[in-house]
Write a protein that holds these residues in place. Structure first.
Motif, mmCIF file in Angstrom:
data_model
loop_
_atom_site.group_PDB
_atom_site.id
_atom_site.type_symbol
_atom_site.label_atom_id
_atom_site.label_comp_id
_atom_site.label_asym_id
_atom_site.label_seq_id
_atom_site.Cartn_x
_atom_site.Cartn_y
_atom_site.Cartn_z
ATOM 1 N N THR A 177 -6.387 9.754 9.568
ATOM 2 C CA THR A 177 -6.786 9.622 8.172
ATOM 3 C C THR A 177 -5.700 8.849 7.424
ATOM 4 O OG1 THR A 177 -8.161 11.590 8.237
ATOM 5 C CG2 THR A 177 -7.339 10.919 6.083
ATOM 6 N N PHE A 178 -6.139 7.948 6.547
ATOM 7 C CA PHE A 178 -5.244 7.004 5.887
ATOM 8 C C PHE A 178 -5.598 6.956 4.408
ATOM 9 C CE2 PHE A 178 -4.409 2.259 5.209
ATOM 10 C CZ PHE A 178 -3.034 2.380 5.199
ATOM 11 N N ALA A 179 -4.658 7.338 3.531
ATOM 12 C CA ALA A 179 -4.889 7.307 2.087
ATOM 13 C C ALA A 179 -3.797 6.468 1.442
ATOM 14 C CB ALA A 179 -4.887 8.717 1.519
ATOM 15 N N PHE A 180 -4.191 5.621 0.478
ATOM 16 C CA PHE A 180 -3.229 4.692 -0.128
ATOM 17 C C PHE A 180 -3.642 4.293 -1.544
ATOM 18 C CE2 PHE A 180 -6.471 2.162 1.944
ATOM 19 C CZ PHE A 180 -6.741 1.173 1.012
ATOM 20 N N ARG A 181 -2.665 3.703 -2.244
ATOM 21 C CA ARG A 181 -2.868 3.077 -3.552
ATOM 22 C C ARG A 181 -2.242 1.685 -3.485
ATOM 23 N NH1 ARG A 181 -3.937 7.010 -7.532
ATOM 24 N NH2 ARG A 181 -3.460 9.096 -6.841
ATOM 25 N N PRO A 182 -2.962 0.627 -3.911
ATOM 26 C CA PRO A 182 -2.357 -0.708 -3.911
ATOM 27 C C PRO A 182 -1.423 -0.869 -5.122
ATOM 28 C CG PRO A 182 -4.623 -0.836 -4.653
ATOM 29 C CD PRO A 182 -4.372 0.593 -4.277
ATOM 30 N N ILE A 183 -0.160 -1.222 -4.849
ATOM 31 C CA ILE A 183 0.830 -1.430 -5.911
ATOM 32 C C ILE A 183 1.124 -2.929 -6.002
ATOM 33 C CG2 ILE A 183 3.136 -0.866 -6.774
ATOM 34 C CD1 ILE A 183 1.248 1.567 -6.598
ATOM 35 N N LEU A 228 0.874 -1.166 0.000
ATOM 36 C CA LEU A 228 0.000 0.000 0.000
ATOM 37 C C LEU A 228 0.913 1.217 0.000
ATOM 38 C CD1 LEU A 228 -2.702 -1.103 2.590
ATOM 39 C CD2 LEU A 228 -2.706 -1.381 0.104
ATOM 40 N N GLN A 229 0.904 1.932 -1.111
ATOM 41 C CA GLN A 229 1.711 3.150 -1.242
ATOM 42 C C GLN A 229 0.874 4.288 -0.649
ATOM 43 O OE1 GLN A 229 2.176 5.093 -5.150
ATOM 44 N NE2 GLN A 229 4.358 4.615 -4.898
ATOM 45 N N CYS A 230 1.312 4.791 0.503
ATOM 46 C CA CYS A 230 0.530 5.767 1.245
ATOM 47 C C CYS A 230 0.912 7.192 0.873
ATOM 48 C CB CYS A 230 0.697 5.536 2.742
ATOM 49 S SG CYS A 230 0.187 3.879 3.227
ATOM 50 N N ASP A 231 -0.017 8.118 1.112
ATOM 51 C CA ASP A 231 0.234 9.533 0.834
ATOM 52 C C ASP A 231 1.382 10.093 1.663
ATOM 53 O OD1 ASP A 231 -1.756 9.474 -1.036
ATOM 54 O OD2 ASP A 231 -3.093 10.889 -0.019
ATOM 55 N N ASP A 232 1.673 9.462 2.821
ATOM 56 C CA ASP A 232 2.776 9.938 3.667
ATOM 57 C C ASP A 232 4.123 9.387 3.199
ATOM 58 O OD1 ASP A 232 2.676 7.288 4.473
ATOM 59 O OD2 ASP A 232 2.158 7.731 6.552
ATOM 60 N N ARG A 233 4.155 8.818 1.992
ATOM 61 C CA ARG A 233 5.377 8.296 1.351
ATOM 62 C C ARG A 233 5.935 7.050 2.034
ATOM 63 N NH1 ARG A 233 4.668 10.649 -3.234
ATOM 64 N NH2 ARG A 233 4.886 12.894 -3.246
ATOM 65 N N VAL A 234 5.135 6.411 2.864
ATOM 66 C CA VAL A 234 5.554 5.178 3.523
ATOM 67 C C VAL A 234 4.793 4.034 2.861
ATOM 68 C CG1 VAL A 234 5.557 3.877 5.687
ATOM 69 C CG2 VAL A 234 6.008 6.333 5.712
ATOM 70 N N ASN A 235 5.517 3.022 2.416
ATOM 71 C CA ASN A 235 4.879 1.848 1.839
ATOM 72 C C ASN A 235 4.611 0.832 2.938
ATOM 73 O OD1 ASN A 235 5.000 2.961 -0.682
ATOM 74 N ND2 ASN A 235 6.760 1.778 -1.347
ATOM 75 N N ARG A 236 3.383 0.348 2.992
ATOM 76 C CA ARG A 236 3.017 -0.656 3.979
ATOM 77 C C ARG A 236 2.770 -1.976 3.244
ATOM 78 N NH1 ARG A 236 1.405 4.202 5.763
ATOM 79 N NH2 ARG A 236 1.706 4.682 7.959
ATOM 80 N N PRO A 237 3.623 -2.979 3.498
ATOM 81 C CA PRO A 237 3.451 -4.258 2.801
ATOM 82 C C PRO A 237 2.211 -4.995 3.289
ATOM 83 C CG PRO A 237 5.241 -4.391 4.381
ATOM 84 C CD PRO A 237 4.763 -2.964 4.392
ATOM 85 N N MET A 238 1.576 -5.701 2.363
ATOM 86 C CA MET A 238 0.441 -6.546 2.711
ATOM 87 C C MET A 238 0.954 -7.960 2.940
ATOM 88 S SD MET A 238 -2.641 -5.089 0.301
ATOM 89 C CE MET A 238 -3.837 -6.175 1.055
ATOM 90 N N GLU A 239 0.262 -8.703 3.787
ATOM 91 C CA GLU A 239 0.642 -10.074 4.117
ATOM 92 C C GLU A 239 0.179 -11.021 3.007
ATOM 93 O OE1 GLU A 239 -0.531 -13.471 7.415
ATOM 94 O OE2 GLU A 239 -1.234 -11.420 7.687
ATOM 95 N N ARG A 240 1.101 -11.862 2.552
ATOM 96 C CA ARG A 240 0.803 -12.820 1.481
ATOM 97 C C ARG A 240 -0.004 -13.990 2.036
ATOM 98 N NH1 ARG A 240 4.543 -14.283 -3.220
ATOM 99 N NH2 ARG A 240 3.452 -16.032 -4.161
ATOM 100 N N ILE A 241 -1.123 -14.297 1.398
ATOM 101 C CA ILE A 241 -1.953 -15.445 1.775
ATOM 102 C C ILE A 241 -1.699 -16.587 0.791
ATOM 103 C CG2 ILE A 241 -4.312 -16.290 2.027
ATOM 104 C CD1 ILE A 241 -5.111 -13.439 2.769
ATOM 105 N N SER A 242 -1.615 -16.233 -0.498
ATOM 106 C CA SER A 242 -1.310 -17.206 -1.549
ATOM 107 C C SER A 242 -0.555 -16.460 -2.652
ATOM 108 C CB SER A 242 -2.603 -17.845 -2.089
ATOM 109 O OG SER A 242 -3.377 -16.877 -2.770
ATOM 110 N N ALA A 243 -0.285 -17.125 -3.765
ATOM 111 C CA ALA A 243 0.502 -16.521 -4.848
ATOM 112 C C ALA A 243 -0.152 -15.258 -5.419
ATOM 113 C CB ALA A 243 0.727 -17.536 -5.965
ATOM 114 N N ASP A 244 -1.480 -15.189 -5.342
ATOM 115 C CA ASP A 244 -2.175 -14.045 -5.943
ATOM 116 C C ASP A 244 -3.095 -13.310 -4.962
ATOM 117 O OD1 ASP A 244 -4.108 -15.991 -5.659
ATOM 118 O OD2 ASP A 244 -4.920 -15.792 -7.683
ATOM 119 N N GLU A 245 -3.002 -13.617 -3.652
ATOM 120 C CA GLU A 245 -3.906 -13.003 -2.676
ATOM 121 C C GLU A 245 -3.132 -12.498 -1.457
ATOM 122 O OE1 GLU A 245 -8.226 -13.924 -0.630
ATOM 123 O OE2 GLU A 245 -7.091 -15.566 -1.490
ATOM 124 N N TYR A 246 -3.492 -11.282 -1.011
ATOM 125 C CA TYR A 246 -2.816 -10.622 0.110
ATOM 126 C C TYR A 246 -3.852 -10.007 1.033
ATOM 127 C CZ TYR A 246 1.638 -10.980 -2.378
ATOM 128 O OH TYR A 246 2.765 -11.445 -2.998
#
Length: 182
Positions: A103-109, A76-94
């Motif tokens: 307040t929390f704003a993000f874009r999934p990369i 999750l690429q956040c507006d505060d310039r900090v990337n927060r990794p998502m936890e991997r569940i499977s090869a294509d799911e997090y």
């Protein structure tokens, strides 16, 4: 996909391969916000990322994203310039879980195994608001009142709270009996 090599006169290069690869795309998004239990607010569920949503401070965000292809990472690429990794569940799911305090704003990369990232990732903003303290005002009587012991006194008050009021109670102190509270 194709292979190629260069030839010039009696010389030629080794074969080079070009493999066509697709950029990853969001296939499914499960977006859930769980407000604090005391608020008695309803859970919010979305199939997809909302552009903007408001929630009470202390709410829990639960996010699950599935890609159309296998990934090496999803952050999750956040507006505060900090990337927060998502936890991997499977090869294509997090998945990602957090308690929302600001307040929390993000874009999934999404990054594929070929090193390609999703094009034009959507932006989601979660606006977090604080719970306001309740306000109580005595409407009447407005001043101290002297009454006889057998008189009835009606006390009216207004109570307001941003989450609503389920009950209110009046506490009476009997000054003639020290420590006596009714």
């Amino acid at each position: 996909s194709f292979a190629y090599r260069f030839r010039s006169g009696d010389g030629q290069s080794d074969w080079h391969t070009v493999r066509i690869a697709d950029r990853p795309k969001l296939e499914t998004v499960e977006f859930k916000i769980l407000p604090p239990a005391y608020s008695k607010l309803f859970e919010m569920h979305h199939d997809g990322l909302p552009k903007s949503i408001k929630t009470l401070q202390g709410s829990r965000l639960m996010l699950r994203i599935r890609s159309d292809i296998e990934l090496t990472s999803l952050v999750l690429q956040c507006d505060d310039r900090v990337n927060r990794p998502m936890e991997r569940i499977s090869a294509d799911e997090y998945q990602f879980k957090t308690t929302l305090n600001d307040t929390f704003a993000f874009r999934p990369i999404l990054t594929s195994t070929d090193g390609l990232q999703n094009s034009q990732p959507p932006r989601c903003e979660i606006v977090v608001y604080r719970d306001q303290a309740p306000v109580v005002e005595v409407a009447s009587p407005t001043n101290e009142v002297a009454v006889r012991p057998d008189d009835t006194v009606t006390i009216a008050f207004d109570a307001k709270d941003d989450l609503g009021i389920s009950r209110a109670e009046l506490v009476i102190f009997d000054e003639s009996q020290p420590g006596n509270v009714e």
